[in-house]
Design a protein around this motif. Sequence first.
Motif, PDB file in Angstrom:
ATOM      1  N   ILE A 138       0.832  -1.208   0.000  1.00 55.57           N
ATOM      2  CA  ILE A 138       0.000   0.000   0.000  1.00 55.57           C
ATOM      3  C   ILE A 138       0.865   1.257   0.000  1.00 55.57           C
ATOM      4  CG2 ILE A 138      -1.702   1.327   1.336  1.00 55.57           C
ATOM      5  CD1 ILE A 138      -2.705  -1.404   2.416  1.00 55.57           C
ATOM      6  N   ASP A 139       1.912   1.249   0.830  1.00 60.62           N
ATOM      7  CA  ASP A 139       2.778   2.425   0.975  1.00 60.62           C
ATOM      8  C   ASP A 139       4.241   1.979   0.962  1.00 60.62           C
ATOM      9  OD1 ASP A 139       3.872   4.857   1.452  1.00 60.62           O
ATOM     10  OD2 ASP A 139       2.990   5.167   3.437  1.00 60.62           O
ATOM     11  N   PRO A 140       4.804   1.760  -0.226  1.00 62.83           N
ATOM     12  CA  PRO A 140       6.168   1.208  -0.320  1.00 62.83           C
ATOM     13  C   PRO A 140       7.258   2.141   0.194  1.00 62.83           C
ATOM     14  CG  PRO A 140       5.345   1.843  -2.486  1.00 62.83           C
ATOM     15  CD  PRO A 140       4.194   1.967  -1.551  1.00 62.83           C
ATOM     16  N   ASP A 141       6.950   3.417   0.339  1.00 64.26           N
ATOM     17  CA  ASP A 141       7.950   4.388   0.792  1.00 64.26           C
ATOM     18  C   ASP A 141       7.749   4.787   2.250  1.00 64.26           C
ATOM     19  OD1 ASP A 141       9.165   4.404  -1.700  1.00 64.26           O
ATOM     20  OD2 ASP A 141       7.901   6.029  -2.448  1.00 64.26           O
ATOM     21  N   ASN A 142       7.128   3.918   3.016  1.00 70.32           N
ATOM     22  CA  ASN A 142       6.936   4.184   4.440  1.00 70.32           C
ATOM     23  C   ASN A 142       8.108   3.582   5.217  1.00 70.32           C
ATOM     24  OD1 ASN A 142       5.972   3.719   7.269  1.00 70.32           O
ATOM     25  ND2 ASN A 142       4.153   4.729   6.464  1.00 70.32           N
ATOM     26  N   ALA A 143       8.900   4.449   5.837  1.00 68.19           N
ATOM     27  CA  ALA A 143      10.100   3.993   6.541  1.00 68.19           C
ATOM     28  C   ALA A 143       9.763   3.082   7.725  1.00 68.19           C
ATOM     29  CB  ALA A 143      10.900   5.201   7.026  1.00 68.19           C
ATOM     30  N   SER A 144       8.664   3.387   8.417  1.00 67.28           N
ATOM     31  CA  SER A 144       8.285   2.579   9.587  1.00 67.28           C
ATOM     32  C   SER A 144       7.976   1.139   9.200  1.00 67.28           C
ATOM     33  CB  SER A 144       7.069   3.202  10.281  1.00 67.28           C
ATOM     34  OG  SER A 144       7.387   4.464  10.804  1.00 67.28           O
ATOM     35  N   VAL A 145       7.336   0.956   8.052  1.00 66.47           N
ATOM     36  CA  VAL A 145       7.002  -0.390   7.580  1.00 66.47           C
ATOM     37  C   VAL A 145       8.283  -1.186   7.332  1.00 66.47           C
ATOM     38  CG1 VAL A 145       5.971  -1.719   5.701  1.00 66.47           C
ATOM     39  CG2 VAL A 145       4.783   0.287   6.603  1.00 66.47           C
ATOM     40  N   HIS A 146       9.256  -0.561   6.667  1.00 61.44           N
ATOM     41  CA  HIS A 146      10.524  -1.244   6.385  1.00 61.44           C
ATOM     42  C   HIS A 146      11.281  -1.542   7.683  1.00 61.44           C
ATOM     43  CE1 HIS A 146      10.579  -1.178   2.011  1.00 61.44           C
ATOM     44  NE2 HIS A 146      10.001   0.012   2.079  1.00 61.44           N
ATOM     45  N   GLU A 147      11.232  -0.611   8.621  1.00 59.95           N
ATOM     46  CA  GLU A 147      11.935  -0.836   9.889  1.00 59.95           C
ATOM     47  C   GLU A 147      11.332  -2.012  10.660  1.00 59.95           C
ATOM     48  OE1 GLU A 147      13.330   1.566  13.923  1.00 59.95           O
ATOM     49  OE2 GLU A 147      12.166   2.603  12.379  1.00 59.95           O
ATOM     50  N   GLN A 148      10.001  -2.086  10.666  1.00 60.45           N
ATOM     51  CA  GLN A 148       9.349  -3.188  11.384  1.00 60.45           C
ATOM     52  C   GLN A 148       9.614  -4.531  10.701  1.00 60.45           C
ATOM     53  OE1 GLN A 148       8.120  -2.767  14.379  1.00 60.45           O
ATOM     54  NE2 GLN A 148       8.608  -0.599  14.142  1.00 60.45           N
ATOM     55  N   LEU A 149       9.629  -4.534   9.372  1.00 58.98           N
ATOM     56  CA  LEU A 149       9.981  -5.764   8.652  1.00 58.98           C
ATOM     57  C   LEU A 149      11.410  -6.188   8.987  1.00 58.98           C
ATOM     58  CD1 LEU A 149       8.364  -5.172   5.141  1.00 58.98           C
ATOM     59  CD2 LEU A 149       7.857  -7.072   6.688  1.00 58.98           C
ATOM     60  N   ALA A 150      12.295  -5.205   9.095  1.00 62.87           N
ATOM     61  CA  ALA A 150      13.687  -5.506   9.450  1.00 62.87           C
ATOM     62  C   ALA A 150      13.765  -6.147  10.835  1.00 62.87           C
ATOM     63  CB  ALA A 150      14.516  -4.226   9.410  1.00 62.87           C
ATOM     64  N   LYS A 151      12.976  -5.644  11.767  1.00 64.70           N
ATOM     65  CA  LYS A 151      12.984  -6.208  13.130  1.00 64.70           C
ATOM     66  C   LYS A 151      12.450  -7.653  13.120  1.00 64.70           C
ATOM     67  CE  LYS A 151      12.524  -1.805  15.575  1.00 64.70           C
ATOM     68  NZ  LYS A 151      11.650  -0.948  16.410  1.00 64.70           N
ATOM     69  N   ILE A 152      11.419  -7.873  12.310  1.00 66.26           N
ATOM     70  CA  ILE A 152      10.858  -9.232  12.202  1.00 66.26           C
ATOM     71  C   ILE A 152      11.904 -10.197  11.649  1.00 66.26           C
ATOM     72  CG2 ILE A 152       9.173 -10.659  10.956  1.00 66.26           C
ATOM     73  CD1 ILE A 152       7.280  -8.194  11.101  1.00 66.26           C
ATOM     74  N   TYR A 153      12.587  -9.779  10.567  1.00 68.18           N
ATOM     75  CA  TYR A 153      13.576 -10.656   9.944  1.00 68.18           C
ATOM     76  C   TYR A 153      14.797 -10.858  10.850  1.00 68.18           C
ATOM     77  CZ  TYR A 153      10.808 -10.265   5.707  1.00 68.18           C
ATOM     78  OH  TYR A 153       9.782 -10.330   4.798  1.00 68.18           O
ATOM     79  N   THR A 154      15.105  -9.861  11.683  1.00 71.55           N
ATOM     80  CA  THR A 154      16.193 -10.034  12.648  1.00 71.55           C
ATOM     81  C   THR A 154      15.826 -11.122  13.648  1.00 71.55           C
ATOM     82  OG1 THR A 154      16.855  -7.711  12.439  1.00 71.55           O
ATOM     83  CG2 THR A 154      17.606  -8.894  14.395  1.00 71.55           C
TER      84      THR A 154
END
Length: 288
Positions: A138-154
């Motif tokens: 929905i919002d590919p340029d949302n920094a918070s979404v990418h950060e949360q995905l990074a935390k999940i993958y960590t």
Amino acid sequence: MPQLYIFILALLTIAVIIFRRDFVVKREQKTEFKKQVTLKLVAFKKEEADSVVPTRFRDSHSEERKKQKFDFAKHKELVRKADVAINKEHWQEAKQFLIQSLAETSKELPVYLKLGKIYMESGDLKKAETLYMRLREIDPDNASVHEQLAKIYTKKKRYKEAISHYVKAVELDEASDETLFHLGKLYQLLMRYSLAAECFRRAAEKKPRNVDYLFLLAEACAEDDDYDNALFTYEKILTLEPYNERAETASQEVRMKMKETEIVISNITTHQHNGKTKEPESEITVEI
């Protein structure tokens, strides 16, 4: 002779009958084939039409929500209750409040972001990942979404994907010191100390008086055997907090390591110098 004509006529008649039968069969096969193609085409068009329905539904849903009147006071109160439940780690209760609050706001993304964090904190990484992946679409340029995905993958130990999303989050939100902090911690975990130090350095630049970032920077430099920058950073901490015992102790340890390194280098240099100048001993032969 007449019998021969009759025999030939019979053969011709049989040939015509066989030909007509084959013609009819082939025509029926063609008709059946066209019928099957038509049915498949109709089915395909139906599937195509069905696949458009959700989009049309979403569009109409969006239009309806634009016309809908929202109770923002109620939304704010529900989010407040959700935050209270989150602080108490009452995840199910928090989810219920957030889901109810969605009906009272046109800005759904912040609620979904908070909902995703609840899934993460409650240990449901699968739901959290699914939700954030949809939000990214929905919002590919949302920094918070990418950060949360990074935390999940960590947490899932999928470090390469985690780094990719952290880097993307940093690109999208250069002002965020927290994202640099998390990326630096991940690099530190992977023993990539020079990259970790760079992340902590940039985070410290954004928050110059944050001694936690400076400690992390100094530690990463020391782990990378960059004792000069480690000592410089500890001294900077002591400038901000002159009585910080942790920084004082760490700076003394770094000075000792620097001296040890100097001694080792000096010994190696001396050994190399002696090896070059020392004349080889002449062999003594004894005749018997």
